[in-house]
Design a protein around this motif. Structure first.
Motif, PDB file in Angstrom:
ATOM      1  N   ALA A  33       0.845  -1.201   0.000  1.00 36.35           N
ATOM      2  CA  ALA A  33       0.000   0.000   0.000  1.00 36.35           C
ATOM      3  C   ALA A  33       0.879   1.250   0.000  1.00 36.35           C
ATOM      4  N   PRO A  34       0.396   2.334  -0.594  1.00 36.89           N
ATOM      5  CA  PRO A  34       1.162   3.589  -0.547  1.00 36.89           C
ATOM      6  C   PRO A  34       1.307   4.087   0.894  1.00 36.89           C
ATOM      7  N   LEU A  35       2.370   4.833   1.116  1.00 38.73           N
ATOM      8  CA  LEU A  35       2.610   5.379   2.445  1.00 38.73           C
ATOM      9  C   LEU A  35       1.594   6.470   2.766  1.00 38.73           C
ATOM     10  N   PRO A  36       1.337   6.715   4.045  1.00 42.58           N
ATOM     11  CA  PRO A  36       0.374   7.769   4.407  1.00 42.58           C
ATOM     12  C   PRO A  36       0.888   9.155   4.036  1.00 42.58           C
ATOM     13  N   ASP A  37      -0.032  10.111   4.018  1.00 40.43           N
ATOM     14  CA  ASP A  37       0.323  11.488   3.672  1.00 40.43           C
ATOM     15  C   ASP A  37       0.920  12.248   4.851  1.00 40.43           C
ATOM     16  N   GLN A  38       0.875  11.671   6.026  1.00 38.72           N
ATOM     17  CA  GLN A  38       1.368  12.348   7.221  1.00 38.72           C
ATOM     18  C   GLN A  38       2.895  12.343   7.262  1.00 38.72           C
ATOM     19  N   LEU A  39       3.475  13.520   7.479  1.00 35.53           N
ATOM     20  CA  LEU A  39       4.924  13.615   7.617  1.00 35.53           C
ATOM     21  C   LEU A  39       5.325  13.250   9.036  1.00 35.53           C
ATOM     22  N   GLY A  40       6.547  12.731   9.169  1.00 36.68           N
ATOM     23  CA  GLY A  40       7.028  12.405  10.501  1.00 36.68           C
ATOM     24  C   GLY A  40       7.906  11.175  10.502  1.00 36.68           C
ATOM     25  N   ARG A  41       8.283  10.766  11.689  1.00 37.08           N
ATOM     26  CA  ARG A  41       9.173   9.622  11.898  1.00 37.08           C
ATOM     27  C   ARG A  41       8.438   8.607  12.762  1.00 37.08           C
ATOM     28  N   PHE A  42       8.280   7.393  12.219  1.00 36.58           N
ATOM     29  CA  PHE A  42       7.465   6.387  12.882  1.00 36.58           C
ATOM     30  C   PHE A  42       8.306   5.148  13.170  1.00 36.58           C
ATOM     31  N   ARG A  43       8.124   4.603  14.335  1.00 30.68           N
ATOM     32  CA  ARG A  43       8.892   3.419  14.751  1.00 30.68           C
ATOM     33  C   ARG A  43       8.096   2.149  14.478  1.00 30.68           C
ATOM     34  N   LEU A  44       8.757   1.192  13.794  1.00 37.44           N
ATOM     35  CA  LEU A  44       8.194  -0.124  13.539  1.00 37.44           C
ATOM     36  C   LEU A  44       9.178  -1.178  14.039  1.00 37.44           C
ATOM     37  N   LEU A  45       8.749  -2.423  14.038  1.00 37.28           N
ATOM     38  CA  LEU A  45       9.591  -3.533  14.469  1.00 37.28           C
ATOM     39  C   LEU A  45       9.747  -4.539  13.331  1.00 37.28           C
ATOM     40  N   ILE A  46      10.936  -5.104  13.256  1.00 43.79           N
ATOM     41  CA  ILE A  46      11.197  -6.208  12.333  1.00 43.79           C
ATOM     42  C   ILE A  46      11.545  -7.436  13.164  1.00 43.79           C
ATOM     43  N   GLU A  47      10.875  -8.518  12.882  1.00 44.87           N
ATOM     44  CA  GLU A  47      11.207  -9.795  13.513  1.00 44.87           C
ATOM     45  C   GLU A  47      11.452 -10.829  12.422  1.00 44.87           C
ATOM     46  N   LEU A  48      12.549 -11.545  12.556  1.00 50.94           N
ATOM     47  CA  LEU A  48      12.884 -12.644  11.657  1.00 50.94           C
ATOM     48  C   LEU A  48      12.701 -13.939  12.428  1.00 50.94           C
ATOM     49  N   ARG A  49      11.681 -14.714  12.048  1.00 47.47           N
ATOM     50  CA  ARG A  49      11.302 -15.924  12.772  1.00 47.47           C
ATOM     51  C   ARG A  49      11.723 -17.166  11.987  1.00 47.47           C
ATOM     52  N   SER A  50      12.544 -18.006  12.610  1.00 43.50           N
ATOM     53  CA  SER A  50      13.024 -19.213  11.964  1.00 43.50           C
ATOM     54  C   SER A  50      11.920 -20.264  11.895  1.00 43.50           C
ATOM     55  N   ASN A  51      11.964 -21.072  10.853  1.00 45.85           N
ATOM     56  CA  ASN A  51      11.033 -22.195  10.735  1.00 45.85           C
ATOM     57  C   ASN A  51      11.664 -23.498  11.194  1.00 45.85           C
ATOM     58  N   SER A  52      12.943 -23.456  11.573  1.00 46.00           N
ATOM     59  CA  SER A  52      13.689 -24.683  11.818  1.00 46.00           C
ATOM     60  C   SER A  52      14.116 -24.859  13.265  1.00 46.00           C
ATOM     61  N   PHE A  53      14.520 -23.788  13.921  1.00 40.43           N
ATOM     62  CA  PHE A  53      15.082 -23.890  15.259  1.00 40.43           C
ATOM     63  C   PHE A  53      14.400 -22.907  16.203  1.00 40.43           C
ATOM     64  N   VAL A  54      14.238 -23.357  17.441  1.00 41.75           N
ATOM     65  CA  VAL A  54      13.755 -22.473  18.495  1.00 41.75           C
ATOM     66  C   VAL A  54      14.943 -21.650  18.982  1.00 41.75           C
ATOM     67  N   GLY A  55      14.778 -20.345  19.076  1.00 34.72           N
ATOM     68  CA  GLY A  55      15.841 -19.480  19.568  1.00 34.72           C
ATOM     69  C   GLY A  55      16.765 -18.955  18.505  1.00 34.72           C
ATOM     70  N   ALA A  56      16.448 -19.146  17.238  1.00 28.43           N
ATOM     71  CA  ALA A  56      17.293 -18.653  16.144  1.00 28.43           C
ATOM     72  C   ALA A  56      16.657 -17.442  15.474  1.00 28.43           C
ATOM     73  N   ASP A  57      15.908 -16.647  16.239  1.00 21.38           N
ATOM     74  CA  ASP A  57      15.188 -15.497  15.700  1.00 21.38           C
ATOM     75  C   ASP A  57      15.992 -14.213  15.923  1.00 21.38           C
ATOM     76  N   ALA A  58      15.543 -13.146  15.313  1.00 21.47           N
ATOM     77  CA  ALA A  58      16.185 -11.836  15.475  1.00 21.47           C
ATOM     78  C   ALA A  58      15.110 -10.753  15.444  1.00 21.47           C
ATOM     79  N   MET A  59      15.374  -9.644  16.129  1.00 20.09           N
ATOM     80  CA  MET A  59      14.414  -8.541  16.185  1.00 20.09           C
ATOM     81  C   MET A  59      15.173  -7.220  16.182  1.00 20.09           C
ATOM     82  N   GLU A  60      14.611  -6.220  15.523  1.00 17.43           N
ATOM     83  CA  GLU A  60      15.256  -4.911  15.417  1.00 17.43           C
ATOM     84  C   GLU A  60      14.200  -3.850  15.154  1.00 17.43           C
TER      85      GLU A  60
END
Length: 631
Positions: free
Chosen positions: A528-555
């Protein structure tokens, strides 16, 4: 009745080519498509050698199930029919190669018929024809037929006469030169690439029966089979009844109430198991699932059923993830991804992730101070032996081998970018760019070059922004000792809005990465196109493994929406007045326009001060008014 104007392929000289043409039109594109799919599919063999080092209980049944699942992808109906088609094609090709042509194309050549040279004069032609007439004229043949019949010799004499006229008679010669025959245009010969017996009175019933079977039976069956398959299963291989049940459950239940038990019940009630194992109740399926997660052994017959259920459960979980993505609830998606990890490693919910390694006592693992594999690899080998209670040197080597196959992913940098633009503007279509690298325990990686963390546009990325996702090599397959199917490691990318606890985009998978320290790039195109509102917004990225428990990352990642870099006022300021002593200045003065004097006495210092003042005026922006908040 067959039409006598048509010639039929009595000697099988045309229909083999017709059959090969039809076969090639189907076989070549289908084979190319299948080979392309195989080339792009991930490798399913474990190259690390761990399978030979550690074999859990019921290994023979598990390995047999793996081979069966791999064969099931090869021995499909499409592949079998494709192989059969190529066998028929090469059989016809061999038949054509071994067949000798019995029909030769006869071209009318008067010189060859008369047996004279192409440079023969008209006198020589008449002389030769006179001699042949004395020998082959019907009145002169008599009983000297030799090995020929009277009809053959008479036909030969007719050809001689036509050849003679083609070289001496003006009209006949004109026909020969224009049409290649002294009699003028010849009737077109229509050939049918079928034996004559197929279309005469005796063969026509067979043709009608074959046509009826093809159109009335085979074609409707193929259409029905295709339609029933598309109707019963989604594109991801999930049964439509199962998909409807999962969607209804997610829609009518509070997400906080969808626990692991609820997800396991949904798995146990899947329509796939009713098709695979008729008569088996959902309670029995649930018992098999729990037996697998707890690594319990069953009877041989029940063990085979259990592994078949687990193998199918991985596909159902993937379909469940797709359905959950439409609701965008982060907790539900994470719960499904965690359950997928548990199924890969045969762990019950809440178990210590160290049980993913071999030779670890299940009861002792709950009392260990070290709870994660990341904590375990951080201590020395002696400390690991002491903590895990492993005394055998050989067993510890195998454990270290398993430990070294667990990939760890590190998010180096994440940002948003619009291809071809310097800033992310309102209403634009942006990409989430993730710079990451994958490593294995015990490996030392070099320092990251800051240049590798930048994303520069070139002709390829501007045309195909997501092409960078396929540059790194595929990750090696992992060995999950209890899983009855081969699995390719991947990380599901979750872009999360933390304020609303929802995902921004459906999960996408990272399956490629450099493992030698090089930086890999993965892009997610925002739908989807980005909103028209100007500013700085915080989001999260999570990388979830399908193979191992505890092999994930977040930023955390920040989406900074800025105004366009150039305004109309700046464009107008850039268009300066012409100099008064230039041609443009003279024309402007004639029209009453403005001009400027050329400053030739300005010093370099004044110019520098002037440029500094202009720069200060242009960059004097009140940054205190910028908004920053959670999206």
């Amino acid at each position: 009745m067959s039409d006598s104007r048509y010639s039929y392929d009595e000697n099988a000289e045309a229909w083999p080519y017709f059959a090969m043409t039809l076969l090639s039109l189907v076989l070549v594109p289908t084979t190319f498509k299948r080979l392309t799919k195989i080339a792009r599919s991930p490798k399913e063999s474990v190259s690390s050698g761990l399978e030979s080092q550690y074999k859990p209980p019921s290994y023979d049944i598990i390995s047999k199930s793996r081979r069966k699942s791999k064969q099931g992808k090869i021995l499909t109906v499409t592949n079998v029919l494709l192989l059969l088609g190529w066998v028929i094609f090469f059989a016809v090709l061999y038949f054509v190669h071994s067949q000798e042509s019995t029909e030769e194309v006869q071209l009318f050549d008067p010189y060859e018929i008369l047996g004279i040279a192409y440079s023969a004069t008209e006198k020589e032609v008449k002389s030769k024809y006179r001699k042949l007439s004395l020998k082959f004229h019907p009145d002169k043949i008599g009983r000297n037929l030799g090995n020929n019949t009277r009809e053959e010799l008479e036909a030969q004499y007719v050809d001689m006469t036509k050849a003679y006229k083609a070289l001496t008679d003006e009209v006949t010669r004109k026909n020969y030169l224009e049409y290649g025959h002294p009699d003028g245009p010849q009737p077109t010969k229509q050939g049918v690439a079928l034996p004559k017996w197929l279309v005469d009175e005796k063969g026509s019933p067979l043709v009608i029966l074959s046509y009826a079977l093809l159109v009335g039976v085979a074609l409707p069956f193929v259409v029905w089979y295709w339609w029933s398959g598309t109707k019963q299963y989604t594109k991801n291989g999930l049964h439509t009844v199962t998909a409807a049940d999962i969607f209804e459950k997610f829609a009518k239940t509070e997400f906080d109430n969808i626990t692991d038990d609820v997800l396991l019940d949904l798995l146990a009630n899947a329509e796939e198991f009713k098709v695979l194992y008729p008569g088996m109740t959902p309670e029995e399926v649930r018992n098999h699932l729990e037996s697998y997660l707890n690594r319990e052994e069953e009877k041989l017959e029940d063990e085979v059923k259990k592994l078949g259920i687990v193998a199918r459960s991985k596909t159902i979980l993937d379909g469940m993830l797709d359905i959950a993505s439409s609701f965008k609830n982060v907790d539900l998606i994470k719960r499904i991804l965690l359950l997928s990890q548990l199924f890969t490693q045969a762990l019950p919910p809440g178990a210590n992730e160290l049980l993913q390694l071999p030779f670890i006592d299940k009861a002792k693992a709950e009392s260990l101070e070290i709870k994660t594999i990341k904590e375990l690899v951080a201590v020395s080998d002696d400390e690991q032996k002491k903590t895990l209670g492993i005394k055998s040197v050989e067993d510890f080597k195998i454990l270290k081998s398993f430990e070294s196959q667990i990939p760890q992913i590190e998010i180096l940098k994440a940002f948003f970018k619009v291809p071809g633009e310097q800033v992310v503007m309102p209403g634009s279509l942006a990409h989430l760019v993730i710079k990451y690298r994958v490593s294995y325990p015990g490996t030392k990686l070099p320092a990251v070059d800051p240049k590798d963390l930048e994303e520069e546009d070139d002709a390829e990325t501007l045309k195909k922004p997501l092409s960078t996702n396929n540059k790194a090599p595929l990750l090696e397959s992992i060995y999950a000792p209890y899983l009855p199917v081969y699995i390719q490691p991947r990380w599901n990318v979750l872009l999360i809005n933390p304020r609303e606890n929802k995902i921004v985009e459906p999960p996408t998978a990272i399956t490629r990465a450099y493992t030698d320290g090089k930086v890999s790039t993965f892009k997610v195109q925002l739908s989807a196109p980005l909103p028209d509102q100007l500013g700085r917004f915080r989001l999260l990225i999570e990388l979830r493994s399908n193979s191992f428990v505890g092999a994930d990352a977040m930023e955390s990642v920040y989406l900074e929406i800025s105004p366009p870099p150039t305004t109309e006022e700046e464009i107008e300021d850039d268009i300066s007045d012409p100099d008064e002593d230039s041609i443009a200045g003279a024309m402007a003065m004639m029209k009453g326009g403005k001009t400027k004097r050329r400053a030739i006495e300005d010093s370099d210092e004044d110019a520098d001060e002037s440029s500094e003042e202009e720069e200060d005026s242009d960059t004097d922006i009140n940054t205190d008014t910028e908004d920053e908040g959670d999206a």
